[in-house]
Design an enzyme around this catalytic site. Structure first.
Site, PDB file in Angstrom:
ATOM      1  N   ASP A  20       0.820  -1.223   0.000  1.00 40.98           N
ATOM      2  CA  ASP A  20       0.000   0.000   0.000  1.00 40.98           C
ATOM      3  C   ASP A  20       0.849   1.266   0.000  1.00 40.98           C
ATOM      4  O   ASP A  20       0.787   2.079   0.917  1.00 40.98           O
ATOM      5  CB  ASP A  20      -0.947  -0.008   1.204  1.00 40.98           C
ATOM      6  CG  ASP A  20      -1.936  -1.152   1.162  1.00 40.98           C
ATOM      7  OD1 ASP A  20      -2.989  -0.977   0.545  1.00 40.98           O
ATOM      8  OD2 ASP A  20      -1.630  -2.224   1.724  1.00 40.98           O
ATOM      9  N   ASP A  60      -1.607  -2.113  -4.353  1.00 44.68           N
ATOM     10  CA  ASP A  60      -1.828  -0.665  -4.246  1.00 44.68           C
ATOM     11  C   ASP A  60      -0.517   0.108  -4.318  1.00 44.68           C
ATOM     12  O   ASP A  60      -0.257   1.007  -3.511  1.00 44.68           O
ATOM     13  CB  ASP A  60      -2.581  -0.327  -2.951  1.00 44.68           C
ATOM     14  CG  ASP A  60      -4.082  -0.523  -3.071  1.00 44.68           C
ATOM     15  OD1 ASP A  60      -4.542  -0.823  -4.189  1.00 44.68           O
ATOM     16  OD2 ASP A  60      -4.792  -0.407  -2.058  1.00 44.68           O
ATOM     17  N   ASN A 128      -6.695  -3.028  -4.967  1.00 44.27           N
ATOM     18  CA  ASN A 128      -8.014  -2.563  -5.404  1.00 44.27           C
ATOM     19  C   ASN A 128      -7.962  -1.162  -5.992  1.00 44.27           C
ATOM     20  O   ASN A 128      -8.886  -0.749  -6.699  1.00 44.27           O
ATOM     21  CB  ASN A 128      -8.999  -2.588  -4.228  1.00 44.27           C
ATOM     22  CG  ASN A 128      -8.561  -1.695  -3.090  1.00 44.27           C
ATOM     23  OD1 ASN A 128      -7.440  -1.833  -2.578  1.00 44.27           O
ATOM     24  ND2 ASN A 128      -9.410  -0.787  -2.652  1.00 44.27           N
ATOM     25  N   HIS A 129      -6.887  -0.417  -5.748  1.00 46.11           N
ATOM     26  CA  HIS A 129      -6.766   0.923  -6.317  1.00 46.11           C
ATOM     27  C   HIS A 129      -6.150   0.911  -7.711  1.00 46.11           C
ATOM     28  O   HIS A 129      -6.430   1.800  -8.510  1.00 46.11           O
ATOM     29  CB  HIS A 129      -5.920   1.819  -5.395  1.00 46.11           C
ATOM     30  CG  HIS A 129      -6.674   2.376  -4.236  1.00 46.11           C
ATOM     31  ND1 HIS A 129      -7.152   3.663  -4.199  1.00 46.11           N
ATOM     32  CD2 HIS A 129      -7.046   1.821  -3.064  1.00 46.11           C
ATOM     33  CE1 HIS A 129      -7.781   3.880  -3.057  1.00 46.11           C
ATOM     34  NE2 HIS A 129      -7.733   2.770  -2.345  1.00 46.11           N
ATOM     35  N   HIS A 217      -4.271  -9.305  -1.193  1.00 43.59           N
ATOM     36  CA  HIS A 217      -4.703  -7.918  -0.996  1.00 43.59           C
ATOM     37  C   HIS A 217      -6.228  -7.897  -0.901  1.00 43.59           C
ATOM     38  O   HIS A 217      -6.930  -7.723  -1.898  1.00 43.59           O
ATOM     39  CB  HIS A 217      -4.232  -7.039  -2.163  1.00 43.59           C
ATOM     40  CG  HIS A 217      -4.416  -5.571  -1.925  1.00 43.59           C
ATOM     41  ND1 HIS A 217      -3.387  -4.753  -1.496  1.00 43.59           N
ATOM     42  CD2 HIS A 217      -5.508  -4.775  -2.039  1.00 43.59           C
ATOM     43  CE1 HIS A 217      -3.833  -3.526  -1.379  1.00 43.59           C
ATOM     44  NE2 HIS A 217      -5.125  -3.507  -1.694  1.00 43.59           N
ATOM     45  N   HIS A 245      -3.727  -4.292   1.859  1.00 43.61           N
ATOM     46  CA  HIS A 245      -5.000  -3.560   1.851  1.00 43.61           C
ATOM     47  C   HIS A 245      -5.307  -2.885   3.187  1.00 43.61           C
ATOM     48  O   HIS A 245      -5.798  -1.755   3.194  1.00 43.61           O
ATOM     49  CB  HIS A 245      -6.164  -4.467   1.459  1.00 43.61           C
ATOM     50  CG  HIS A 245      -7.469  -3.738   1.356  1.00 43.61           C
ATOM     51  ND1 HIS A 245      -7.692  -2.734   0.436  1.00 43.61           N
ATOM     52  CD2 HIS A 245      -8.620  -3.854   2.059  1.00 43.61           C
ATOM     53  CE1 HIS A 245      -8.913  -2.267   0.584  1.00 43.61           C
ATOM     54  NE2 HIS A 245      -9.505  -2.920   1.550  1.00 43.61           N
TER      55      HIS A 245
END
Length: 696
Positions: A20, A60, A128-129, A217, A245
Site C-alpha cells: 500500500d 496498491d 483494489n486501487h 490484498h 489492503h
C-alpha cells in the site's frame, strides 16, 4: 529456528516487504503532493542498503487506477535508480515463467532477460486501487512489467475458478513457493472460497522442503457477512501470509493456531485517511527465510509525515453547554488541544532531512449533550502555517445511538443524521447506499433499479472515477426491464406491478445481477477515452475559455454550426473545426460532425409508463427511422447511440489476444554471497510448530 546472529547467508533469502504505497495520493496538493514518492524512495534505499535479494510489494502501488504521468514518471525513475545495475542476482527461478507471467507480453522474470540488467528484482501484485480495467484489461503494473521494471504476478482473468500457480525460487538450499493473488471484490472471492473454487498448486515432490509464502490484498477485518476473507479460508500448508489492503501496521508475524501459519500486515507507507489506524508508526519488513524458518525485522520509515490525533468528549470536561458563549469556549478548548498535538508531532520527528515538518492533525470532538459546533474551516485558518491539513483538523461527531428502530431512521431526521455523522469517516460508499435503501420506507425504495447494482456502480464511480458507470447501469437495467415488459405484453394498468415483480426476481438471481453490473461497467470502460491524460492537461484551458463564452453549452444538439466548437467532447477532448459539438469524439482540431443526443436523456419528469409507451411508438416506426451510417460524418462515433432509441446499440467488448511466448531466458551465474549485518532494528523470529500438516 533461525538464530539472531545466523550468518548462513548463502542459504538465506533476504526480502524487503511493503504494501500500500499509494503513489500519487494527493499529488495536486501543494503541501502533501510528494509524500508518497518520498517514502517510496526511502523504501528502495533500505532495500539497497540491506542488500536484499528481492522486493515484494503487496498491492496498491498506485493510488489511482490511472496514475498521472508525473506519478508514473517518478515511480519509473526510482525503480531504475535503485533496482537496476550489474550486481548479480543469486535467486534461481525454477518454475515455468510462461505460466507465472502468462498475462504479460514478455513472460520472463526481468533479471533473466538478456536485455535487462537488474540488481534488485521487484515482485508485485495489484491492489483494489490499481487493478486491471478497461480495454485490454490492463493496469499501471502492466506498463511497469512490459518495461522490465517490475515482475507483475497474481493476475487472474477467470471469475469461475481461480488456480494459483506459485513462483518457485531457490537460493542455496532454501526454496520458496511464492503465491500471489491480486485484489478481487471481497464478496465474489468470499463466495468462490466457500464453493471451493480457489485452488493453490504446490510441488508434488519434497513438499516439506519448500517455504510457502502467500501475498494477498483483501479485507482482513470483518466489514460485513461476506465483505472480507477469513484466515481460515486459506490453505493450511502455508508458512507465512503477507496481507495487504489494511493500512494499520501490524508487521510482526502473529501465529494462527488453527491454520498453523503466520500472518504479517505491513500496512501503508503513507496516510490516506485521518483515522486511528493510520496514526500508528509505519514500518516495512526485512524478511529472512532459511529453510522453513523465518525472521522479520521491523524497519521504521523516517520520511513519513507525522500524524497525531486525539478524541475528546466535551461532556466530560468542565465546559457548560448552557453558557451564552459556549461556542467560543469550545473553540478555545480545541485550540489548546491542537497546539498540544502539534508539539507532540514535533517531538516525534526523526531528524531525516527529507521528512516533512508540517504534521497531520486530527481532533475528533464528541459534542453530544447540547454543545454547539463551530465552523471547522474557519478554525483551521489559525493553523494554516503549522499543519498540513488545516481544512479538516476538527471532526465533530456524537455518540452512536443504540437500538434505533428502522422506522425512526430517516435521512434528514435527527437520528438518521446522528448515525450518518458517526459512520461517514469509516463507511464504504456502496455499503452506505445499501444501508440507506434497507432503512428507507416503501415510498423511498427503488422500483426499477436494484440496490446492489446501484451500490456497485457508485463504488466504481467513487473509487475508480468511472464517470459512465452509473448512467450505463441505469440504461442497461432500464433496457432489460423494457424487454421484459414487451415479452409479457403488459398493459398500462399493470406496468408498475410488473416492474416491481421483475425487480424482485432479479434480486433473487444473484449471479444474473452481478452479470448486469459487470456488463454495465464494461460498457462504461469501453467509453473511456485513450487521450485521458491530454484531457487533464486541457481542463484548465477549457474552463478559462468556457468562462468567457457562457453561451456555449455542453448539451449536444442535432444541428450543424460554424466555429471551432470548443465544447467538451464525450471523450473529454476538444472538438475543433466546422460543426463540432460537445457530443463529437475527436482530438484538438479534428473535423467536427453532426451532433448526437446524450447517452442518457433527462427523464426526471417521465414515468415508467410514459417511457414504455414512447418506446413502443418508436419501435413501430420501422427501419426507415433508424440512423444509417451514411448520415454520419467522418469523425462521428459509429458506436454511438441512435437519435431514435437511446438503447438500440450495445457496444461489444473487445477480447484480448494472447501473444506468443518470448524466447528462452538467459542463465545467470551465482554471484557473491549476501552478508548478514547486526542492526539495531526490532526483530521478530518465528519458527513453525511441529503440528501435523493436512494436504489438499
Amino acid at each position: 529456528m533461525m538464530a539472531s546472529g545466523d550468518e548462513d547467508d548463502a542459504n538465506t533469502f533476504k526480502i524487503l516487504v511493503a504494501t500500500d504505497n499509494h503513489l500519487g495520493y494527493m499529488e495536486k496538493d501543494a503541501i502533501r503532493g510528494n509524500d508518497s514518492l518520498v517514502t517510496f524512495e526511502e523504501i528502495l534505499e533500505k532495500a539497497k542498503k540491506h542488500d536484499v535479494d528481492l522486493v515484494l510489494l503487496g498491492g496498491d502501488l498506485f493510488h489511482h487506477n490511472k496514475p498521472s504521468r508525473k506519478t508514473m514518471h517518478g515511480c519509473m525513475e526510482l525503480l531504475r535508480k535503485y533496482c537496476m545495475g550489474d550486481r548479480p542476482c543469486q535467486v534461481e527461478f525454477l518454475s515455468d515463467q510462461s505460466v507465472n507471467f502468462a498475462e504479460s507480453r514478455f513472460p520472463i522474470v526481468n533479471y533473466e532477460d538478456p536485455n535487462m540488467n537488474v540488481a534488485i528484482p521487484v515482485f508485485s501484485i495489484h491492489g483494489n486501487h490499481d487493478d486491471p480495467a478497461g480495454m485490454g484489461n490492463l493496469c499501471a503494473l502492466d506498463l511497469l512489467s512490459v518495461s522490465g521494471l517490475v515482475n507483475y504476478f497474481g493476475k487472474t482473468t477467470s471469475l469461475e475458478e481461480i488456480v494459483i500457480s506459485p513462483l518457485l525460487l531457490q537460493k542455496g538450499q532454501t526454496k520458496i513457493c511464492l503465491y500471489g493473488l491480486g485484489s478481487i471484490r471481497d464478496e465474489r472471492l468470499h463466495r468462490m472460497f466457500v464453493h471451493k473454487k480457489v485452488k493453490m498448486l504446490h510441488p508434488r515432490e519434497n513438499q516439506e522442503d519448500w517455504f510457502n509464502l502467500f501475498v494477498i490484498h483483501q479485507n482482513h477485518s470483518k466489514h460485513g457477512p461476506t465483505n472480507y476473507i477469513p484466515e481460515q479460508f486459506l490453505d493450511d500448508f502455508l508458512d507465512l501470509v503477507i496481507w495487504g489492503h489494511e493500512h494499520e501496521c501490524k508487521i510482526d508475524p502473529f501465529y494462527n493456531p488453527v491454520q498453523h501459519f503466520f500472518v504479517s500486515q505491513p500496512g501503508s507507507s503513507v496516510a490516506t485517511s485521518l483515522s486511528e489506524g493510520e496514526s500508528v508508526k509505519k514500518h516495512v519488513g526485512l524478511l529472512r527465510v532459511n529453510g522453513r524458518n523465518l525472521k522479520m525485522t521491523k524497519l521504521e520509515l523516517e520520511t513519513v509525515r507525522p500524524f497525531c490525533m486525539e478524541d475528546v468528549v466535551l461532556s466530560d470536561t468542565s465546559l457548560n453547554p448552557d453558557d451564552y458563549d459556549i461556542t467560543k469556549q469550545v473553540e478555545a478548548f480545541c485550540v489548546e488541544k491542537v497546539d498540544a498535538l502539534i508539539e507532540q508531532a514535533e517531538s516525534e520527528l526523526t531528524g531525516n532531512p527529507r521528512q516533512p515538518v508540517k504534521p497531520l492533525i486530527r481532533l475528533r470532538v464528541d459534542h453530544s449533550g447540547g454543545f454547539e459546533k463551530f465552523n471547522p474551516l474557519r478554525f483551521g485558518q489559525k493553523f494554516v502555517d503549522r499543519v498540513a491539513n488545516p481544512q479538516d483538523i476538527v471532526l465533530f461527531n456524537t455518540k452512536k445511538a443504540q437500538n434505533v428502530d428502522k422506522k425512526d431512521f430517516k435521512i434528514g431526521g435527527e437520528k438518521g443524521n446522528q448515525l450518518l455523522s458517526d459512520s461517514l469517516d469509516t463507511s464504504r460508499v456502496e455499503d452506505m447506499v445499501k444501508q440507506h435503501f434497507a432503512a428507507a420506507d416503501e415510498t423511498m425504495q427503488l422500483n426499477l433499479l436494484t440496490e446492489k447494482g446501484m451500490g456497485d456502480a457508485v463504488q466504481e464511480f467513487v473509487d475508480k472515477e468511472e464517470r459512465e458507470a452509473i448512467p450505463e447501469l441505469v440504461k442497461y437495467q432500464l433496457q432489460k426491464t423494457q424487454t421484459h415488459l414487451r415479452s409479457r405484453n403488459a398493459d398500462e394498468e399493470i406496468i408498475d406491478t410488473e416492474v416491481i415483480r421483475y425487480r424482485d426476481e432479479r434480486k433473487k438471481k444473484v449471479g444474473e445481477e452481478e452479470e448486469e453490473v459487470r456488463e454495465a461497467i464494461k460498457r462504461a470502460q469501453a467509453q473511456r477515452p485513450d487521450d485521458e491524460d491530454e484531457r487533464s492537461d486541457m481542463i484548465s484551458d477549457d474552463l478559462d475559455y468556457n468562462s468567457d463564452n457562457s453561451e456555449e453549452s455542453t448539451v449536444t444538439t442535432k444541428g450543424r454550426g460554424r466555429g471551432r466548437g470548443r465544447g467538451t467532447s464525450r471523450g473529454g477532448a476538444r472538438g475543433g473545426g466546422r460543426g463540432s459539438c460537445a457530443g463529437s469524439r475527436g482530438g484538438r482540431g479534428s473535423r467536427g460532425g453532426r451532433g448526437k443526443q446524450p447517452v442518457v436523456a433527462d427523464t426526471s419528469n417521465v414515468s415508467i409508463t410514459d417511457a414504455f409507451n414512447a418506446t413502443k411508438r418508436k419501435s413501430q416506426r420501422g427501419a426507415g427511422s433508424r440512423m444509417s451510417y451514411r448520415d454520419v460524418s467522418d469523425d462521428d462515433d459509429v458506436n454511438g447511440v441512435s437519435d431514435d432509441d437511446p438503447f438500440d446499440h450495445i457496444p461489444q467488448s473487445l477480447s484480448r489476444k494472447r501473444k506468443g511466448n518470448v524466447g528462452a531466458s538467459s542463465s545467470r551465474s551465482a554471484g557473491r554471497g549476501v552478508a548478514f549485518s547486526d542492526s539495531e532494528e526490532e526483530e521478530t523470529t518465528c519458527t513453525r510448530r511441529p503440528a501435523p500438516k493436512r494436504r489438499r
